[in-house]
Design a protein around this motif. Structure first.
Motif, PDB file in Angstrom:
ATOM      1  N   ILE A  26      98.666  24.830  88.524  1.00 56.16           N
ATOM      2  CA  ILE A  26      97.813  24.319  87.775  1.00 56.16           C
ATOM      3  C   ILE A  26      96.906  23.406  88.774  1.00 56.16           C
ATOM      4  O   ILE A  26      97.385  22.576  89.458  1.00 56.16           O
ATOM      5  CB  ILE A  26      98.457  23.191  86.370  1.00 56.16           C
ATOM      6  CG1 ILE A  26      98.900  23.991  85.461  1.00 56.16           C
ATOM      7  CG2 ILE A  26      97.027  22.352  85.963  1.00 56.16           C
ATOM      8  CD1 ILE A  26      99.642  23.245  84.472  1.00 56.16           C
ATOM      9  N   ILE A  27      95.456  23.817  88.711  1.00 56.29           N
ATOM     10  CA  ILE A  27      94.695  22.997  89.609  1.00 56.29           C
ATOM     11  C   ILE A  27      93.634  22.394  88.459  1.00 56.29           C
ATOM     12  O   ILE A  27      93.298  22.737  87.357  1.00 56.29           O
ATOM     13  CB  ILE A  27      93.685  23.874  90.495  1.00 56.29           C
ATOM     14  CG1 ILE A  27      92.761  23.240  91.163  1.00 56.29           C
ATOM     15  CG2 ILE A  27      92.894  25.070  89.622  1.00 56.29           C
ATOM     16  CD1 ILE A  27      92.029  24.006  92.294  1.00 56.29           C
ATOM     17  N   PRO A  28      93.560  20.917  88.658  1.00 57.44           N
ATOM     18  CA  PRO A  28      92.653  20.071  87.824  1.00 57.44           C
ATOM     19  C   PRO A  28      91.196  20.536  87.914  1.00 57.44           C
ATOM     20  O   PRO A  28      90.655  20.094  88.548  1.00 57.44           O
ATOM     21  CB  PRO A  28      92.980  18.809  88.081  1.00 57.44           C
ATOM     22  CG  PRO A  28      93.254  18.737  89.450  1.00 57.44           C
ATOM     23  CD  PRO A  28      93.744  20.204  89.852  1.00 57.44           C
ATOM     24  N   MET A  29      90.840  21.590  87.183  1.00 57.61           N
ATOM     25  CA  MET A  29      89.331  22.073  87.090  1.00 57.61           C
ATOM     26  C   MET A  29      88.604  20.971  86.841  1.00 57.61           C
ATOM     27  O   MET A  29      88.748  20.234  85.782  1.00 57.61           O
ATOM     28  CB  MET A  29      89.412  23.241  86.527  1.00 57.61           C
ATOM     29  CG  MET A  29      89.893  24.356  87.096  1.00 57.61           C
ATOM     30  SD  MET A  29      90.158  25.833  85.854  1.00 57.61           S
ATOM     31  CE  MET A  29      88.240  26.524  86.349  1.00 57.61           C
ATOM     32  N   SER A  30      87.650  20.715  87.605  1.00 64.66           N
ATOM     33  CA  SER A  30      86.829  19.541  87.135  1.00 64.66           C
ATOM     34  C   SER A  30      85.255  19.734  86.952  1.00 64.66           C
ATOM     35  O   SER A  30      84.586  20.569  87.817  1.00 64.66           O
ATOM     36  CB  SER A  30      86.870  18.577  88.206  1.00 64.66           C
ATOM     37  OG  SER A  30      85.647  17.630  88.150  1.00 64.66           O
ATOM     38  N   GLY A  50      98.954  31.519  87.348  1.00 64.27           N
ATOM     39  CA  GLY A  50      97.931  30.367  87.201  1.00 64.27           C
ATOM     40  C   GLY A  50      97.382  30.239  85.741  1.00 64.27           C
ATOM     41  O   GLY A  50      96.967  31.193  85.062  1.00 64.27           O
ATOM     42  N   VAL A  51      97.416  28.892  85.458  1.00 62.04           N
ATOM     43  CA  VAL A  51      97.095  28.885  84.006  1.00 62.04           C
ATOM     44  C   VAL A  51      96.068  27.648  83.884  1.00 62.04           C
ATOM     45  O   VAL A  51      95.859  27.027  82.606  1.00 62.04           O
ATOM     46  CB  VAL A  51      98.463  28.411  83.133  1.00 62.04           C
ATOM     47  CG1 VAL A  51      99.332  29.472  83.126  1.00 62.04           C
ATOM     48  CG2 VAL A  51      98.876  26.916  83.528  1.00 62.04           C
ATOM     49  N   SER A  52      95.299  27.214  84.862  1.00 61.48           N
ATOM     50  CA  SER A  52      94.396  26.058  84.963  1.00 61.48           C
ATOM     51  C   SER A  52      93.369  26.207  83.872  1.00 61.48           C
ATOM     52  O   SER A  52      92.904  27.485  83.672  1.00 61.48           O
ATOM     53  CB  SER A  52      93.639  26.030  86.468  1.00 61.48           C
ATOM     54  OG  SER A  52      94.720  26.081  87.251  1.00 61.48           O
ATOM     55  N   ASN A  53      92.962  25.250  83.460  1.00 61.71           N
ATOM     56  CA  ASN A  53      91.662  25.282  82.397  1.00 61.71           C
ATOM     57  C   ASN A  53      91.128  24.072  82.242  1.00 61.71           C
ATOM     58  O   ASN A  53      91.496  23.001  82.798  1.00 61.71           O
ATOM     59  CB  ASN A  53      92.152  25.922  81.058  1.00 61.71           C
ATOM     60  CG  ASN A  53      90.860  26.390  80.321  1.00 61.71           C
ATOM     61  OD1 ASN A  53      90.107  25.840  79.726  1.00 61.71           O
ATOM     62  ND2 ASN A  53      91.038  27.647  80.149  1.00 61.71           N
ATOM     63  N   ASP A  60      93.947  21.281  76.304  1.00 61.59           N
ATOM     64  CA  ASP A  60      94.290  22.130  75.270  1.00 61.59           C
ATOM     65  C   ASP A  60      94.609  23.453  75.539  1.00 61.59           C
ATOM     66  O   ASP A  60      95.752  24.130  75.298  1.00 61.59           O
ATOM     67  CB  ASP A  60      93.382  22.010  74.023  1.00 61.59           C
ATOM     68  CG  ASP A  60      94.159  22.287  72.838  1.00 61.59           C
ATOM     69  OD1 ASP A  60      95.023  21.491  72.517  1.00 61.59           O
ATOM     70  OD2 ASP A  60      93.429  23.272  71.884  1.00 61.59           O
ATOM     71  N   LYS A  61      93.672  23.908  75.984  1.00 64.15           N
ATOM     72  CA  LYS A  61      93.541  25.379  76.604  1.00 64.15           C
ATOM     73  C   LYS A  61      94.700  25.391  77.877  1.00 64.15           C
ATOM     74  O   LYS A  61      95.181  26.883  78.050  1.00 64.15           O
ATOM     75  CB  LYS A  61      92.205  25.709  77.170  1.00 64.15           C
ATOM     76  CG  LYS A  61      91.190  26.257  76.250  1.00 64.15           C
ATOM     77  CD  LYS A  61      91.585  27.617  75.710  1.00 64.15           C
ATOM     78  CE  LYS A  61      90.531  27.893  74.466  1.00 64.15           C
ATOM     79  NZ  LYS A  61      89.677  28.912  75.367  1.00 64.15           N
ATOM     80  N   THR A  62      94.780  24.763  78.616  1.00 64.13           N
ATOM     81  CA  THR A  62      95.797  24.790  79.686  1.00 64.13           C
ATOM     82  C   THR A  62      97.192  24.855  79.172  1.00 64.13           C
ATOM     83  O   THR A  62      98.068  25.367  79.501  1.00 64.13           O
ATOM     84  CB  THR A  62      95.678  23.470  80.730  1.00 64.13           C
ATOM     85  OG1 THR A  62      94.200  23.294  81.057  1.00 64.13           O
ATOM     86  CG2 THR A  62      96.386  23.790  81.830  1.00 64.13           C
ATOM     87  N   ILE A  63      97.483  23.990  78.114  1.00 67.39           N
ATOM     88  CA  ILE A  63      98.756  23.992  77.457  1.00 67.39           C
ATOM     89  C   ILE A  63      98.843  25.491  76.722  1.00 67.39           C
ATOM     90  O   ILE A  63     100.049  26.206  76.905  1.00 67.39           O
ATOM     91  CB  ILE A  63      98.897  22.890  76.483  1.00 67.39           C
ATOM     92  CG1 ILE A  63      98.779  21.656  76.992  1.00 67.39           C
ATOM     93  CG2 ILE A  63      99.965  23.323  75.372  1.00 67.39           C
ATOM     94  CD1 ILE A  63      98.698  20.617  76.098  1.00 67.39           C
ATOM     95  N   TYR A  64      97.894  25.724  76.190  1.00 73.75           N
ATOM     96  CA  TYR A  64      98.082  27.033  75.500  1.00 73.75           C
ATOM     97  C   TYR A  64      98.507  28.324  76.546  1.00 73.75           C
ATOM     98  O   TYR A  64      99.264  29.050  76.536  1.00 73.75           O
ATOM     99  CB  TYR A  64      96.669  27.754  74.955  1.00 73.75           C
ATOM    100  CG  TYR A  64      96.528  28.990  74.551  1.00 73.75           C
ATOM    101  CD1 TYR A  64      97.079  29.244  73.075  1.00 73.75           C
ATOM    102  CD2 TYR A  64      96.119  30.035  75.114  1.00 73.75           C
ATOM    103  CE1 TYR A  64      96.999  30.471  72.718  1.00 73.75           C
ATOM    104  CE2 TYR A  64      96.306  31.202  74.567  1.00 73.75           C
ATOM    105  CZ  TYR A  64      96.757  31.524  73.677  1.00 73.75           C
ATOM    106  OH  TYR A  64      96.563  33.077  72.925  1.00 73.75           O
ATOM    107  N   HIS A  65      97.621  28.353  77.748  1.00 74.17           N
ATOM    108  CA  HIS A  65      98.058  29.252  78.560  1.00 74.17           C
ATOM    109  C   HIS A  65      99.368  29.144  79.408  1.00 74.17           C
ATOM    110  O   HIS A  65     100.050  30.176  79.478  1.00 74.17           O
ATOM    111  CB  HIS A  65      97.021  29.313  79.875  1.00 74.17           C
ATOM    112  CG  HIS A  65      95.641  29.938  79.254  1.00 74.17           C
ATOM    113  ND1 HIS A  65      95.778  31.292  78.734  1.00 74.17           N
ATOM    114  CD2 HIS A  65      94.404  29.526  79.055  1.00 74.17           C
ATOM    115  CE1 HIS A  65      94.415  31.641  78.385  1.00 74.17           C
ATOM    116  NE2 HIS A  65      93.655  30.288  78.420  1.00 74.17           N
TER     117      HIS A  65
END
Lengths: 293, 293, 293, 293
Positions: C106-110, C80-83, C87-92
């Protein structure tokens, strides 16, 4: 300006039954008379409070005639004529007009979810057959269909649809109606706990069963608004809020009957499947009414 | 009476970014200065409008310090310190207090649906570590948890939880707060389209990003209410309603940035995944702003 | 056919904490090892079960590395790498790929409700920076955004978005995915009580924390489906249904910890604001687990 | 085991009208005969599909008698007898029993939201007056009241309430019924797009209007389930899914009439306010039906 004689507090009588669950016209007239002389600005038989959908055609006709006789021109009368089929709605609307109703109220009762076109067609067909004004009534909780503000706007293009009653409980719809329709259309609030918010938003009137129990407080709220006295309106509103919430939560026919009896007034019987409030509910209601004294 | 210095219009600044999506402190101070001198009664950095959850700890600290410096005692400052974990919330609350915040705002951010006990424990743990007042903030749409009026009442038993901000958009919750908590607790409205209804219901203040664009109209509404002039309040409210609805529907950070730019003011960039409004949306917004001139 | 190595039971470990609420990597590895040898077809660290949003960047990296070390190629690993920010999602996502993950979730955290274009832009930006497959994860209850089937279809046009995980709890969305996307796309069920309905609808796999407690029953359900034996699947499903409902209702991190301890296995501590189940809830859980023996 | 003769595909006829919107009994019998010989396991007049609430008492009686005559014992007959008042429900239930119905179906139609006690009282009062089995029918979308699984369980304590029809569209309620009630009670699915999920969950039968158009496919699904062949069931279900969704979305009386006419069969007229599908909708429906050939 589409003119109507309706404004202020529009009082909804219950339909009382006798022990055998037959409509009790004598008691109905007694209860109606209380509303007429209460200072309410109009009366509205055969609403949800009057359990209109639970009545036969003959019973509806008897209530309509009894109302017009008893009122005898003292206040305007708004008669509920809603029905699942268009044909029956026309029938009852014509009956009400002939009996002397000042206006009729129509909610698009839905079993099958109606399309917007079907709803417009329904109102249009009825409107063509009568010449008194129509109040279009939106109440998703009882009618089962939720008319969008855009649809209500479409209905108002029909010449004798001149009033909107909003009971969805959403203040923002009232904002929309006020903004979009301006002073051309009277919108009425049908959600008791929103009475203050609705008047603040510019509602022309309040359709309510509460005058069966607390007419002075209902009228005092309207008068404060008329005098542009928000602080007084707020004070009067918070005084009656607990009662307004209670009667809505318990169902108006059950709650009004119980409240009348607490006040020492005969309330008649309910028609099955509706049952009276339980002892514990009546106890709570007593406390709410005592607080108001 | 639990006293606080907050009332009236509490203005929420956006957090602007530069082209590389880094926080632009210089532009932030410029935009904040506009709010300070706008007549708003307080400012509130690191709210939803300020995209607080999209910022790193260091960025939040920089915004907090920049705000206190720029305000320099001219108006009260309410700093958002919400975080998913209790530990981090305490960290930011202490930082805000040390930096000079007059109060902190906490929404119980939820990934896992929190139990009532967990929420009370969360607020209690933070409250024990600071001595400035806490505004408990209910906003199911952003925070993901909907605190019932009964839970809000429980939170208010914590000594320095002295203010409630209600953004659920439900007028009846405000009624409940007013009735249950009386004049001991200040409740604030965080739902822009409910500004009139909330003030009518007795709200102490309005938490809003609108003063970034139309501070005079926001303040005029509050002043009309203070003068007990409902008719004026209604007039002023309906004038700004379209704008209030637009900025809420489009998302405050996107809409405020667009509105500033329409008004000829630099609004900075957004941080991805947030994107600017589309051309057609900006066009609609221009029409709304033109109507207000 | 977009090929991936994921199918069957994808097991989600919890992230255990020590008494000071620091991540306990030693215990994590012990619990993960149980899942690896349980017969589950893959493992997925840093999901909702693993309280990913409650962790710092460093903690997420430590969990990722510990997982890949411990698994050591025995089963595929989905990280799991959601953010909230792109930018942070890419990082993880890049970190997970470098560490050896077979795919990322990846879940699109909102916080602010994202537009469809923002969500597509978010996935697209991440996808361009990595070459492992992406599982797009829809879970309105935790992530706060509900991706429509049409949006999920758009996401699948991004080359390395090859899997969908549906946790909205709506069987009809699975029907839509299956019908619209046919055999080109693997869809996974993330709603435990819908396990049977989802497999009946054609789901490729089941993403679940239940193998922490009852791996044999979870795998038996999958095997019955593979053998086209609906009656056996029904029998096995109803056997485990009470447990599945219980762990979902109580929140997976709380419930799995409690379940492990009932089974005599160390479950570690939770991070505040999350709190352990109450005694009465643990009692109910014991009865449910006893029924299964 | 509470035994009934109902299982498999229970087919719902429409009630056709003539040009003047009068019930067309001749056409009704023709359409009913198609269902009887289609292989469906039972027929159910006066359901939602048959627009029961739009009919007068006399029309309902005529349909009941016409059905029993036409069926003449070839398949079991389930007659809809729901009414807002208890008294009228008893009246129609007795009429149906006398006419030869094998069972009656009752949905607690609600204008005022009924309490659980009122609903139990309603069923109980009817049950005492007849000796044929009763199917309790839950459909919040049409009836306006949503009976909880716990309430359904209470209803089943009434001796001749032996069947449940669940149309809330929630698979998890079917799980509950199956788990709680075991094999003692037959539960039927009334939500067309959930046909596969419901049979997978153990439903005894499927109440549907689809056999008016595609009886072979409906029966093929049931047969695959009977043979424990999930893969075949899945294949057959996905084949018919688009049609099932279409007829539900458009409203069954409108959609079945349109579908019959596309197939070259007379479908009669609708009763206002219901209107026929639009040209564009009929066009879409043709494509769906062509795909099935």
């Amino acid at each position: 300006m589409k003119n109507t004689s309706f404004k202020g507090i529009i009082a909804y009588p219950i339909t009382p039954f006798d022990k055998e669950e037959k409509v009790d016209i004598r008691l109905y007239k007694t209860l109606l008379e209380r509303l007429i002389v209460s200072g309410s600005h109009a009366v509205a038989p055969l609403g949800s409070t009057g359990v209109m959908p639970y009545l036969t055609d003959e019973e509806k006709e008897a209530i309509t005639e009894a109302t017009l006789q008893q009122v005898n021109g003292r206040v305007p009368v708004l008669v509920g004529v809603s029905n699942l089929t268009t044909d029956k709605t026309i029938y009852h609307a014509k009956f009400a007009e002939k009996a002397g109703a000042d206006a009729v109220m129509i909610i698009p009762m839905s079993y099958w979810k109606l399309t917007d076109d079907e709803i417009v067609g329904h109102y249009d067909a009825v409107a063509k057959q009568i010449s008194v004004p129509i109040m279009a009534y939106n109440n998703p909780a009882t009618g089962g269909v939720d008319m969008s503000p855009a649809l209500l706007k479409r209905l108002l293009e029909i010449p004798n649809v001149t009033m909107i009653k909003e009971s969805s409980g959403d203040v923002q719809r009232m904002h929309y109606l006020k903004r979009e329709l301006g002073d051309d259309v009277a919108f009425f609030n049908g959600s008791n706990p929103l009475a203050l918010a609705a008047f603040s938003a510019g509602a022309t009137g309040w359709c309510t069963a509460a005058p069966n129990l607390i007419p002075e407080l209902n009228i005092a709220l309207y008068n404060a608004i008329q005098k542009n006295d928000l602080q007084e309106a707020q004070k009067v509103f918070y005084k009656q809020l607990n009662l307004l919430k209670f009667i809505v939560n318990k169902g108006l026919p059950r709650a009004i009957k119980a409240g009348l009896e607490i006040q020492g007034i005969e309330g008649g019987f309910l028609r099955s499947p509706l049952k009276p409030l339980k002892e514990s509910e009546i106890h709570d209601f007593k406390l709410i009414l005592e607080e108001l004294e």
